[in-house]
Enzyme design. Structure first.
Site, mmCIF file in Angstrom:
data_model
loop_
_atom_site.group_PDB
_atom_site.id
_atom_site.type_symbol
_atom_site.label_atom_id
_atom_site.label_comp_id
_atom_site.label_asym_id
_atom_site.label_seq_id
_atom_site.Cartn_x
_atom_site.Cartn_y
_atom_site.Cartn_z
ATOM 1 N N LYS A 110 1.013 -0.849 -0.099
ATOM 2 C CA LYS A 110 0.219 0.053 -0.065
ATOM 3 C C LYS A 110 0.609 1.419 0.240
ATOM 4 O O LYS A 110 2.072 0.984 0.647
ATOM 5 C CB LYS A 110 -1.144 0.305 1.100
ATOM 6 C CG LYS A 110 -1.926 -1.322 1.774
ATOM 7 C CD LYS A 110 -3.225 -0.895 0.415
ATOM 8 C CE LYS A 110 -4.209 -1.981 0.385
ATOM 9 N NZ LYS A 110 -5.242 -2.050 -0.602
ATOM 10 N N LYS A 161 -12.896 -8.343 -8.497
ATOM 11 C CA LYS A 161 -13.447 -8.783 -7.385
ATOM 12 C C LYS A 161 -14.867 -9.618 -7.473
ATOM 13 O O LYS A 161 -15.671 -7.822 -7.980
ATOM 14 C CB LYS A 161 -12.979 -7.921 -5.907
ATOM 15 C CG LYS A 161 -11.615 -7.696 -5.917
ATOM 16 C CD LYS A 161 -11.375 -6.277 -5.200
ATOM 17 C CE LYS A 161 -10.226 -6.139 -4.708
ATOM 18 N NZ LYS A 161 -9.964 -4.327 -3.675
#
Length: 369
Positions: free
Chosen positions: A163, A262
């Site tokens: 991240k 997803k």
């Protein structure tokens, strides 16, 4: 496939380590486990995985419960469904709410696969015996990130996702590359940059990243197309791909060179399968994204990742990545960088009822009339 009842279980468990992004730090995870039962006693399982607050999408646990309880379940129990493909038409009057639809749809697809005595992935043409596993590094400083990489490297994960945000990206990526110059590395920005950061983002090309995920707005396609023309690093679209239509637009615009699928974000199996097929046709690499799920949702992701278009290791880590105890038997294990695709019917995993009960904080039963 007449459904006789639906059971919703709201579950909650602490994460072993906090999951950190610039938008939110997740220390506890809630999810909705959905069980659909037919008249012969077979049970299909799904898992709805919105977060407790709307930092990732507009859906939350509370809004998802509302949509499932008051709209989706009544439609399912009032109608006789012959095939799960009919859900798209049945739910056409309910806009968005993709995670609610995905959770209940997963359960119905699992039940259908069990009725057909087939592994769920095989219903969609999945032939892989193993799926490559990647892992997310979510830490608030570079020392913690390096420690996580060291720990996960012993398991053999085949891709590492870090991240990033503008204030620390160069520092973190430089240190990771200094210690690990050759690991497959990608960066997830979670929309922390703007088009004004083009010159800064060009500096990330030097780190030999597999991709940079969703650098710009969470619902943007046009500005990503402008940015991709300026970067050598492939852009991966995540949050802005919420449907087949979004994926089609992104490819037409050239908004990125990779797509993360997803299932929960796009509304379930049908939409995920269609996006997969589109990307295979257009020769766009895809990988299976994760949502810090429990084992039922992850089992559906494993089945999805068994399809031939998933050529990049996805976010399908071991159960032990986040949980002291998971809700499936056997627990999901990464060995030498791979997860074995089960050969049982449906999702291929049993549900650990004892662990499920221990995590359940609310349960509701709906019966057909």
């Amino acid at each position: 496939m007449k459904i006789s009842s639906v059971t919703l279980s709201l579950i909650s468990a602490p994460l072993k380590t906090p999951f950190m992004t610039h938008l939110e730090t997740v220390t506890k995870r809630e999810a909705i486990v959905i069980e659909v039962r037919d008249s012969d006693g077979r049970i299909g399982y799904g898992e709805a995985v919105p977060f407790s607050s709307p930092w990732y999408t507009e859906e939350t646990i509370k809004t998802c419960l509302h949509i499932v309880e008051d709209f989706l379940i009544p439609l399912v129990l009032r109608h006789s469904i012959h095939h799960p493909k009919e859900l798209e038409t049945l739910w056409a009057g309910i806009r968005r709410n993709s995670m609610a639809k995905s959770g209940l749809g997963q359960a119905i697809w699992d039940l259908y696969a069990k009725q057909q005595e087939m592994y769920l992935g095989q219903l969609f043409g999945g032939m892989r015996k193993t799926v490559a596993a990647g892992v997310v590094i979510a830490a608030d400083d570079v020392k913690k990130a390096l420690k996580q990489i060291e720990e996960f490297a012993t398991i053999g994960y085949q891709r590492y996702k870090i991240k990033i945000q503008r204030s620390t990206d160069i520092e973190i990526l430089s240190e990771i590359r200094r210690h690990y110059p050759d690991i497959p590395l990608m960066a997830d920005a979670n929309s922390s940059y703007s088009l004004g950061d083009i010159e800064h983002l060009k500096k990330l090309d030097e780190f030999n990243l597999q991709m940079i995920e969703q650098p710009l707005g969470h619902d943007d396609l046009m500005e990503h197309a402008i940015l991709q023309k300026e970067l050598e690093t492939p852009i991966c679209l995540d949050e802005s791909i919420c449907s087949f239509h979004d994926a089609k637009q992104a490819l037409l615009l050239g908004s990125g060179k990779v797509i993360s699928i997803k299932m929960s974000r796009v509304g379930g199996w049908g939409e995920a399968f269609n996006i997969h097929n589109l990307c295979v046709e257009k020769e766009i690499p895809v990988w299976c994204g994760g949502m810090i799920e429990f084992g039922i949702s992850k089992a559906h992701n494993i089945a999805l990742a068994s399809l031939n278009g998933f050529t990049i290791p996805g976010d399908v880590s071991s159960s032990s990545r986040y949980w002291e105890h998971d809700i499936v038997d056997p627990e999901i294990v990464v060995k030498d960088g791979f997860i074995t695709v089960p050969d049982g019917v449906g999702i291929g995993f049993e549900v650990n009822e004892q662990n499920l009960r221990a995590m359940t904080i609310h349960q509701q039963l709906f019966k057909s009339q």
